[in-house]
Design an enzyme around this catalytic site. Structure first.
Site, mmCIF file in Angstrom:
data_model
loop_
_atom_site.group_PDB
_atom_site.id
_atom_site.type_symbol
_atom_site.label_atom_id
_atom_site.label_comp_id
_atom_site.label_asym_id
_atom_site.label_seq_id
_atom_site.Cartn_x
_atom_site.Cartn_y
_atom_site.Cartn_z
ATOM 1 N N HIS A 464 -24.489 -30.582 16.726
ATOM 2 C CA HIS A 464 -23.129 -31.012 17.067
ATOM 3 C C HIS A 464 -23.154 -31.971 18.262
ATOM 4 C CE1 HIS A 464 -18.696 -30.297 17.609
ATOM 5 N NE2 HIS A 464 -19.003 -30.641 18.850
ATOM 6 N N GLU A 465 -23.795 -31.550 19.334
ATOM 7 C CA GLU A 465 -23.821 -32.399 20.529
ATOM 8 C C GLU A 465 -24.611 -33.681 20.290
ATOM 9 O OE1 GLU A 465 -21.768 -31.859 22.752
ATOM 10 O OE2 GLU A 465 -21.258 -29.809 22.183
ATOM 11 N N HIS A 468 -22.342 -36.260 18.857
ATOM 12 C CA HIS A 468 -21.632 -36.966 19.924
ATOM 13 C C HIS A 468 -22.539 -38.032 20.549
ATOM 14 C CE1 HIS A 468 -17.888 -34.817 20.153
ATOM 15 N NE2 HIS A 468 -18.428 -33.659 20.447
ATOM 16 N N HIS A 471 -22.732 -41.186 18.629
ATOM 17 C CA HIS A 471 -21.518 -41.984 18.787
ATOM 18 C C HIS A 471 -21.654 -42.908 19.999
ATOM 19 C CE1 HIS A 471 -16.826 -41.630 18.188
ATOM 20 N NE2 HIS A 471 -17.277 -42.837 17.922
#
Length: 675
Positions: A464-465, A468, A471
């Site tokens: 998940h991180e 990020h 991105h």
């Protein structure tokens, strides 16, 4: 000597010179950076030249360069590796940072220049990215209060300064409660705990300079304790301590702070003419209105609650079969859910965990990024802010793209949770600035010489991180104002939640889920049982999340409550929260909402983004390959590299061709009833 925070960083990859920075450097560096930024902003605002995009917006983009550099280091360190000196300075800086922000966004001459550009936008010959940046600058200034009269601007500035002080205090109180609580465990207290939990409890004791084993409030330790400990009395004690963070009375109690924060947020919204803080906060988001948020949450609440109630009945019967009478309690749920998972799916966390070594999961995340986007990761020997942190150079086709920093282990100096941040963001204006991105997690640290083993939930957090981080890493815009994760709050979780899907791809597990001792790949049958169980206990997970999201919305949707805890209880009663489930984040430790403004009236964002991420991964399934090159190229072009260059619905529609409904989310969580 030159303050190392102020000198331009010229070492390898222009990393912050952590070894040269002392806590004493921060305060003078901030003072210098504030003064420099104020002077530049004044020059822009008071220019005798007619406003142009270059001499106003682009000039503002670079006006706070030194302040951004200093703040980027300080706020990353105060979250990930705090010291008493850093915490004291954070308290001192909170009103100063808020005051500076108000000075800029309520600067009347500067706003007049931006307003003039906005009114003339159609005649300026702007490219789409420039027009978007101008739109966002104008919106930011208006929403900050630039168009208010002098008395209202003054009050708005006071409100923001006080909110900054309160949110800092909330965060530090929570850190203190988490840091100060520890439960020593005698040999008999370890009953039922698998070796990896015992090792984590031993490592936690070592970190505190103690002998034996201790239980802490670190999620990666307390959750497996609640799953495996046969000592119901200790599970109750631990769970109640976890639930009581920020509500223990005394100096670290957050309940009064929460009430004042909500009152000031309401006043802020009313100053700007909004009927509520939620109406103000949601206007620029994808959801737009509190009603749209509530509609989504309640669409999911009904099937999630029904599933949770069914599960609670089964788990309560298991408890009674053990000869335990009385109510099925929140500290019983994880214990019996783990036993049920083993019985129904033949899955044992202790059997699974050796296949999810931290280093292997980092490599899995990197490998997926390579196969999707052509990125490679080369370890670099860099002096960072803590010995546990490590760094990699990110390359594509041999060219430098970014630096990625991973800081994975829990420690007393680190706030709880997991997050992605940056020491430097990507932009092209003023030179090609490449990002330095950091993922911070709180995984249980192993004993010396032992491999760090992750739970399935930990591995999902890592992916998940890293979503990020991608991105930020793949951002390709000219202006830092719209770089990377500078997007609507209910869109920012799309890349992170989407990336979690690759952890469940069988070939990814076959390649990377290898036994930490033997190196053998995860057995196919165990892998398939794991994937089949990914929707297991989703009634519980969905309900505890939705309860927090609905309470957050209620706090901000109408008049600010004088007693937030009473409102919390009222909302939970109205929606019928099952007795044995608690909110994921109760009000006194709801850092997403009260330790800053990011997720206030916005905790729903994870679910709003999940509607898109579930649909987005379907695009790869439809292509017949989770690593389909054409789909990955569209994902990068329209979402990962685009930052905030367009409205989120336009970006998503460009990738997918349409906006999704809620069905893929319900299907992904196993909450969709068969037709």
């Amino acid at each position: 000597m030159t303050n190392p925070l102020l000198a331009r960083w010229t070492g390898d990859f222009a990393l912050p010179p952590f070894a040269a920075i002392s806590d004493a450097d921060f305060a003078p560096a901030f003072e210098t950076a504030f003064a420099e930024a104020r002077a530049i902003v004044a020059t822009i605002a008071e220019s005798g030249e007619p406003p142009t995009f270059a001499n106003t917006i682009e000039a503002m983009e670079l006006a706070e360069e030194t302040l951004d550099r200093v703040a980027g280091v300080f706020y990353n360190l105060v979250g990930a590796d705090s010291t008493p000196e850093r915490e004291a300075l954070q308290r001192e800086l909170a009103p100063k940072m808020a005051a500076f922000s108000s000075e800029v966004t309520m600067n009347a001459p500067l706003f007049r220049r931006i307003e003039a550009l906005w009114e003339a936008r159609d005649s300026l010959g702007l490219i789409p990215e420039q027009r978007r940046v101008l739109e966002l600058y104008h919106r930011m200034f208006v929403r900050a209060g630039a168009a208010l009269d002098e008395a209202a601007r003054k009050r708005m500035s006071e409100v923001k300064e006080r909110l900054a002080v309160l949110s800092t205090a909330f965060s530090q109180n929570l850190l203190a409660d988490e840091r100060d609580w520890a439960l020593p465990l005698a040999e008999g207290d370890l009953e039922g705990l698998p070796d990896f939990v015992v090792a984590s409890a031993k490592a936690a004791a070592e970190e505190r300079g103690q002998e034996g084993h201790v239980l802490t409030l670190n999620r990666s330790l307390i959750v497996p304790f609640l799953q495996f400990s046969t000592r119901r009395d200790l599970r109750e004690k631990a769970f109640k301590a976890w639930l009581a963070r920020g509500a223990n009375g005394g100096e670290t109690d957050n309940r009064g702070l929460a009430a004042e924060i909500l009152k000031l947020r309401e006043e802020r919204a009313k100053l700007l003419g909004y009927e509520s803080f939620a109406a103000y906060k949601l206007e620029p988001e994808m959801a737009k209105t509190p009603g749209a948020v509530r509609d989504l949450l309640m669409q999911v609440w009904k099937p999630a609650r029904a599933r949770a109630e069914d599960d609670a009945a089964i788990l309560a019967k298991m408890m009674r079969d053990d000869g335990i009478n009385g109510e099925f309690e929140p500290w019983d749920w994880r214990y019996y859910a783990e036993r049920r998972r083993k019985a129904e799916h033949d899955l044992d966390e202790a059997e699974l965990k050796p296949y999810f070594a931290l280093d292997a999961m980092i490599e899995a995340a990197f490998d997926c990024a390579h196969r999707l986007f052509g990125l490679t990761f080369r370890p670099i020997d860099a002096k960072l802010y803590n010995p546990d942190a490590r760094a990699w150079e990110v390359l594509r086709d041999g060219r430098h793209v970014a630096v990625f920093v991973g800081d994975y282990f829990a420690r007393a100096s680190k706030r709880s949770g997991a997050w992605c941040s940056a020491f430097r963001t990507q932009r092209k204006l003023g030179g090609d600035q490449r990002p330095i991105v950091v993922n911070v997690c709180n995984f249980a640290k192993p004993s010396k010489g032992k491999p760090a083993l992750l739970s399935w939930d930990d591995a999902r957090t890592l992916f998940h991180e890293f979503g990020h981080a991608l991105h930020q890493i793949l951002s390709d815009v000219t202006y830092g104002f719209i770089s990377g994760t500078a997007v609507a709050r209910d869109f920012v979780e799309l890349p992170s939640q989407l990336y979690e899907h690759w952890l469940e791809v069988p070939e990814v597990l076959d390649r990377h889920a290898r036994h930490a001792t033997t190196g053998e790949p995860i057995p196919v049958q165990l892998r398939d049982r794991l994937i089949a169980a990914t929707t297991y206990d989703q009634g519980f997970a969905t309900v505890e999340y939705l309860a927090s999201a609905l309470v957050d919305l209620a706090f901000h949707e109408g008049a600010a409550p004088t007693d937030p805890m009473a409102v919390q209880e009222k909302v939970l009663a109205e929606i019928g929260l099952p007795r044995a489930i608690r909110m994921r984040h109760a009000t006194p430790h709801f850092a997403h909402v009260f330790a800053g403004d990011g997720y206030s009236a916005g905790y729903y964002s994870y679910m709003w983004s999940e509607v898109m991420d579930a649909d987005a991964f379907e695009a790869f399934r439809e292509a017949g390959d989770p690593f389909d090159a054409a789909t990955a190229k569209r994902l990068e072009a329209h979402i990962l590299s685009a930052g905030g260059s367009q409205e989120p619905d336009a970006l998503y529609s460009a990738f997918r061709g349409r906006m999704p409904g809620v069905e893929p989310l319900l299907k992904g969580r196993g909450l969709l009833e068969p037709a």
